[in-house]
Design an enzyme around this catalytic site. Sequence first.
Site, mmCIF file in Angstrom:
data_model
loop_
_atom_site.group_PDB
_atom_site.id
_atom_site.type_symbol
_atom_site.label_atom_id
_atom_site.label_comp_id
_atom_site.label_asym_id
_atom_site.label_seq_id
_atom_site.Cartn_x
_atom_site.Cartn_y
_atom_site.Cartn_z
ATOM 1 N N SER A 31 49.834 6.759 20.091
ATOM 2 C CA SER A 31 50.010 8.190 20.345
ATOM 3 C C SER A 31 48.700 8.926 20.608
ATOM 4 O O SER A 31 48.725 10.070 21.056
ATOM 5 C CB SER A 31 50.724 8.844 19.161
ATOM 6 N N GLU A 60 -6.675 -14.938 0.367
ATOM 7 C CA GLU A 60 -6.693 -15.560 1.684
ATOM 8 C C GLU A 60 -8.066 -15.554 2.365
ATOM 9 O O GLU A 60 -8.421 -16.505 3.056
ATOM 10 C CB GLU A 60 -5.671 -14.866 2.611
#
Length: 687
Positions: free
Chosen positions: A366, A95
């Site tokens: 419950s 790059e």
Amino acid sequence: MQRLTRSGGKKPRKRKWLFIKCILSAGLLGMCAMGIMLLYLFQSELPLADSDRNSQLLDQNGNSIAVFSSGERNRISVTLDEISPWLIQATLAVEDRQFYDHIGFDIKGMTRALLVNLKEMDKVQGASTLTQQLARNLYLSHERTWSRKVKEAMYTAQLEMKYSKDEILQMYLNEIYYGGGAYGIEAAAQMYFGKSAKDLNLAESAILAGVPKGPTYYSPYNHMKNAKDRQLTVLSALVATGKITQSQADEAYAEMLSFKSQKQRTTADQAPYFRDYVRGVVIHELGFDEELLEHGGLRIYSTLDMDAEKAAEVAVTSELNGSEGLEAALVSIDPRNGHIKALVGGVNYTQSQYNHVFATTRQPGSSFKPIMYLSALSSGKMTSVSKFSSQPTLFHYDENRKTYSPKNFGDKYLGEIDMRRAIAASDNIYAVNTIMTVGAEQVIELGRKMGITSPMEAVPSLALGTSPVSPFEMASAFAVISNQGKKITPVAVLKITDDKGHVLYEAPSPKAEQVVDPAAAYVLTHLMESVFDTGGTGNRVSASIKRPVAGKTGTTSTDAWLVGYTPELSTAVWVGYDKGKILGTAESHKAAPIFAKYTEKALEKVPPKIFPIPDGVVSLYIDPTSGLLATADCPDKQLEVFIKGTEPKEVCAEHGKGKGESVQPLPVKEKPESHSWWSDLKRWWMD
């Protein structure tokens, strides 16, 4: 009138000097303008950038676990020394080979590119440096206009003036797009290879360094041939710059790479359900602007324990793996300070972002009963040895204008039982008898104090958990029981700082409100431990839990629960379908093993602790048949605890000659902090 003639020679000389002065003046003015421009750029602030201004979510240890961003970006920031040198060298080689030598602009490269483009009469070659690419990615769109080019040059110059080369390179490697939603090399390394950026080898580095030029075109997931061709280009660049030999390049190119399956790829953010919850807290409860959260560079310090969070995620996925459509929720709170330690809102965040932890449409069944039993114990109207007959019963309420006829699961009735047996077996008849004795309004009042905010209907069926609540509410309420009756409001955010470290918010110190008598909370805890004993509804997972734990299961036709706690964690687990599909038998048993797996893993580094015994608790041997003080003649003796003043005073007269003396109560003392033999110790103690 006298005239100047050409032969005089004065006018040409004046023009020549005037031209020179103009040139010098223009040059001087240009230099001054350039100097002013550079000074302006140096003093000016760079604009906000999404990448480095996204606010971060941190866990209890200060580690970043997620970012807040409006985009679906997979991003993990790392430092330069946490990136493989191979990747760094490969990126520079392909790059920007002159990165450490230029001032942000590669003049030679730009000239070369210009000549090539003029020759081809087209833009066939570019010469953007890493700094230019970074400026473009951080601050600009990718439109091709002169104004954008000017801004790019300005921002490039500013980056070079304000940051070192290493800092620019680090920002670039954390910002650049690698395809598949991965921004930055760490996210890319995790996505493609399932490893950290620091562990990338030469072959893997060459693949990834080649992707940014065309994240779709060079993606190994999309076009493997293109990716390999680009890898060869990168390796050749490394050879040309002398970073590797041709032999190393050939070996790397020939290496068989193991890519992570695309199905395995997930968002880089950890604890996404918790992140979304914190977002809501920060914006709606703490009043922070959403734009500031998105782009203000805030650091949100949270209570999340990533070890506990991972344990919760593993427990949920391991139990529900292969159960199509079955959902779950788990939330765990430290009852001692209210810190939310783990929060899993569903089975798969990428498929559904709905957070079931806060769903208020689920009946707790419950698992709600302990709140009612705590109300009964606190009122003094009942004790652990209070008895009711477990048999089909028609209850009359609302001044005898209405009736209610509950049933036990499987139509199993146990005859006359006490509260311990009723809790362990989850007996519905005993529960409704209890709420009829205490009063539904009193149960609702206590539920409100403990953290239940959802509407509760004052009817007998409330005892069986028919009023919907959220898992978050249940974990909050049970945390009160674990914390000896003290309520501490749950908290997720401890501190918020801006990008400069200034504190913008700090959570106040936790305030404990005593909403239940400590002795009543302990008595209920002692009773709820029996849920995991033989005959209890949680017994099937008792072997997996190696520490004292109390809890309660809950099952409806569409919902399965286990809500329980240790001294360190109060945890609610829910399992069910989003569309209310009926649960099968196997599915209705999923909540308990999730709870057990999570609790043991989350606390594996914490020594087992007993529940602390507060003042005001009396421990006595009871004859389980009569519920009275046991004598030496009683064949069975059960150790039971009572709120002082509510314990039985009469001595059992049903055994022997009926004149035996009461067995002396055991002194209340701390038990050894171990549990590999906890159940055996309890049985030995009660013998």
